[in-house]
Design a protein around this motif. Sequence first.
Motif, mmCIF file in Angstrom:
data_model
loop_
_atom_site.group_PDB
_atom_site.id
_atom_site.type_symbol
_atom_site.label_atom_id
_atom_site.label_comp_id
_atom_site.label_asym_id
_atom_site.label_seq_id
_atom_site.Cartn_x
_atom_site.Cartn_y
_atom_site.Cartn_z
ATOM 1 N N ILE A 24 5.801 16.663 -35.400
ATOM 2 C CA ILE A 24 6.057 16.478 -36.950
ATOM 3 C C ILE A 24 7.702 16.155 -36.960
ATOM 4 C CG2 ILE A 24 6.375 17.548 -39.116
ATOM 5 C CD1 ILE A 24 3.690 17.128 -38.740
ATOM 6 N N GLY A 25 8.337 16.707 -35.986
ATOM 7 C CA GLY A 25 9.849 16.644 -35.741
ATOM 8 C C GLY A 25 10.514 17.166 -34.730
ATOM 9 N N VAL A 26 11.560 16.398 -34.386
ATOM 10 C CA VAL A 26 12.390 16.825 -33.274
ATOM 11 C C VAL A 26 13.654 17.426 -33.569
ATOM 12 C CG1 VAL A 26 13.540 15.950 -31.024
ATOM 13 C CG2 VAL A 26 11.179 15.092 -31.815
ATOM 14 N N THR A 27 14.277 18.397 -33.036
ATOM 15 C CA THR A 27 15.534 18.894 -33.449
ATOM 16 C C THR A 27 16.455 19.082 -32.038
ATOM 17 O OG1 THR A 27 14.345 20.453 -34.947
ATOM 18 C CG2 THR A 27 16.698 20.980 -34.273
ATOM 19 N N LEU A 28 17.686 18.167 -32.321
ATOM 20 C CA LEU A 28 18.506 18.104 -31.293
ATOM 21 C C LEU A 28 19.487 19.483 -31.575
ATOM 22 C CD1 LEU A 28 17.272 15.112 -31.189
ATOM 23 C CD2 LEU A 28 19.566 14.216 -30.737
ATOM 24 N N PRO A 29 20.053 19.556 -30.219
ATOM 25 C CA PRO A 29 21.002 20.549 -30.302
ATOM 26 C C PRO A 29 22.034 20.296 -31.361
ATOM 27 C CG PRO A 29 20.827 20.007 -28.016
ATOM 28 C CD PRO A 29 19.950 18.804 -28.966
ATOM 29 N N ASP A 30 22.861 21.366 -32.155
ATOM 30 C CA ASP A 30 23.686 21.017 -33.119
ATOM 31 C C ASP A 30 24.882 20.244 -32.704
ATOM 32 O OD1 ASP A 30 21.846 21.804 -35.184
ATOM 33 O OD2 ASP A 30 22.699 24.073 -34.871
ATOM 34 N N GLN A 31 25.455 20.388 -31.461
ATOM 35 C CA GLN A 31 26.380 20.095 -31.022
ATOM 36 C C GLN A 31 26.209 19.222 -29.842
ATOM 37 O OE1 GLN A 31 29.216 23.244 -30.773
ATOM 38 N NE2 GLN A 31 29.269 23.582 -32.916
ATOM 39 N N VAL A 32 26.902 18.119 -29.334
ATOM 40 C CA VAL A 32 26.983 17.469 -28.192
ATOM 41 C C VAL A 32 28.337 17.087 -27.592
ATOM 42 C CG1 VAL A 32 24.400 16.562 -28.181
ATOM 43 C CG2 VAL A 32 26.429 15.429 -29.085
ATOM 44 N N LEU A 92 1.964 17.389 -45.612
ATOM 45 C CA LEU A 92 2.919 18.491 -45.191
ATOM 46 C C LEU A 92 4.141 18.328 -45.815
ATOM 47 C CD1 LEU A 92 2.080 18.798 -41.366
ATOM 48 C CD2 LEU A 92 1.440 20.312 -43.218
ATOM 49 N N TRP A 93 4.650 19.314 -46.518
ATOM 50 C CA TRP A 93 5.807 19.296 -47.345
ATOM 51 C C TRP A 93 6.959 20.342 -46.951
ATOM 52 C CZ3 TRP A 93 6.545 15.082 -50.775
ATOM 53 C CH2 TRP A 93 5.448 14.550 -51.180
ATOM 54 N N ALA A 94 8.029 19.884 -46.499
ATOM 55 C CA ALA A 94 9.199 20.984 -46.384
ATOM 56 C C ALA A 94 9.797 21.361 -47.633
ATOM 57 C CB ALA A 94 10.230 20.658 -45.400
ATOM 58 N N VAL A 95 9.843 22.670 -47.999
ATOM 59 C CA VAL A 95 10.733 23.085 -49.438
ATOM 60 C C VAL A 95 12.094 23.059 -48.976
ATOM 61 C CG1 VAL A 95 11.014 24.964 -51.020
ATOM 62 C CG2 VAL A 95 8.738 24.522 -49.917
ATOM 63 N N GLY A 116 12.750 26.236 -46.807
ATOM 64 C CA GLY A 116 12.350 26.374 -45.366
ATOM 65 C C GLY A 116 10.967 26.374 -45.064
ATOM 66 N N ASN A 117 10.171 26.888 -46.079
ATOM 67 C CA ASN A 117 8.802 27.082 -46.239
ATOM 68 C C ASN A 117 8.246 25.568 -45.856
ATOM 69 O OD1 ASN A 117 8.313 29.458 -48.607
ATOM 70 N ND2 ASN A 117 8.661 29.849 -46.523
ATOM 71 N N VAL A 118 6.960 25.454 -45.150
ATOM 72 C CA VAL A 118 6.327 24.319 -44.909
ATOM 73 C C VAL A 118 5.185 24.664 -45.602
ATOM 74 C CG1 VAL A 118 5.352 22.682 -43.431
ATOM 75 C CG2 VAL A 118 7.466 23.691 -42.751
ATOM 76 N N LEU A 119 4.689 23.510 -46.601
ATOM 77 C CA LEU A 119 3.499 23.504 -47.595
ATOM 78 C C LEU A 119 2.544 22.793 -47.056
ATOM 79 C CD1 LEU A 119 5.185 24.696 -50.988
ATOM 80 C CD2 LEU A 119 4.465 26.169 -49.180
ATOM 81 N N GLU A 120 1.152 22.965 -47.281
ATOM 82 C CA GLU A 120 0.360 21.883 -47.452
ATOM 83 C C GLU A 120 -0.169 21.636 -48.715
ATOM 84 O OE1 GLU A 120 -4.199 21.222 -45.387
ATOM 85 O OE2 GLU A 120 -2.589 22.460 -44.288
ATOM 86 N N HIS A 121 0.352 20.586 -49.170
ATOM 87 C CA HIS A 121 0.027 20.231 -50.702
ATOM 88 C C HIS A 121 -0.550 18.617 -51.033
ATOM 89 C CE1 HIS A 121 0.922 20.721 -54.915
ATOM 90 N NE2 HIS A 121 1.448 19.639 -55.124
#
Length: 187
Positions: free
Chosen positions: A122-130, A20-23, A11-16
Amino acid sequence: MKINGNEIRPGNVLEHNGGLWAVVKTQAVKPGKGGAFNQVEMKNLIDGTKLNERFRASETVERVRLEQKDFQFLYEEGDALVFMNTETYDQLELQKEFVGDRRAFLQDGMMVTVELYEEKPIGVTLPDQVTLAIAEADPVVKGQTATSSYKPAVLENGVRVMVPPFISSGEKIVVDTNELTYLRRAD
């Protein structure tokens, strides 16, 4: 914020390596010879490539905090999707490819969360349910109701999902936008 290699968590986001990298997952490894290390699987937030990397406890890595803002989906214009910041009323245009396959679930006025890094999306998160209506569903074959078999159905947005045999055309169902699966009938 700098953190040690053994403090990296999913869940961490690292600069590597300049990106940009999501763990995705981590595993602490203590070999018989040599020092312990943290085996880290990461996914690039920009292009989606994956990387496996080893970090020793003595190494430090830059942990990035992404800013999350609520946006409202307004409309589609050509190859772009237009969103509005609900606090400042600023509009943001994102390419359809940026949202990917989940763009079929966008509905007028839908609230989404946009992750920003240095004011860049960087990203878009939609609702989990529609909730969507079934446009077409195959009829139930007699004798098939004894088993827990699912049948294909097409939603009003054109996405195909598997639904239980008792669901018919015109009914509204709740769909998981991450897994693209049927959850339940809508109330």
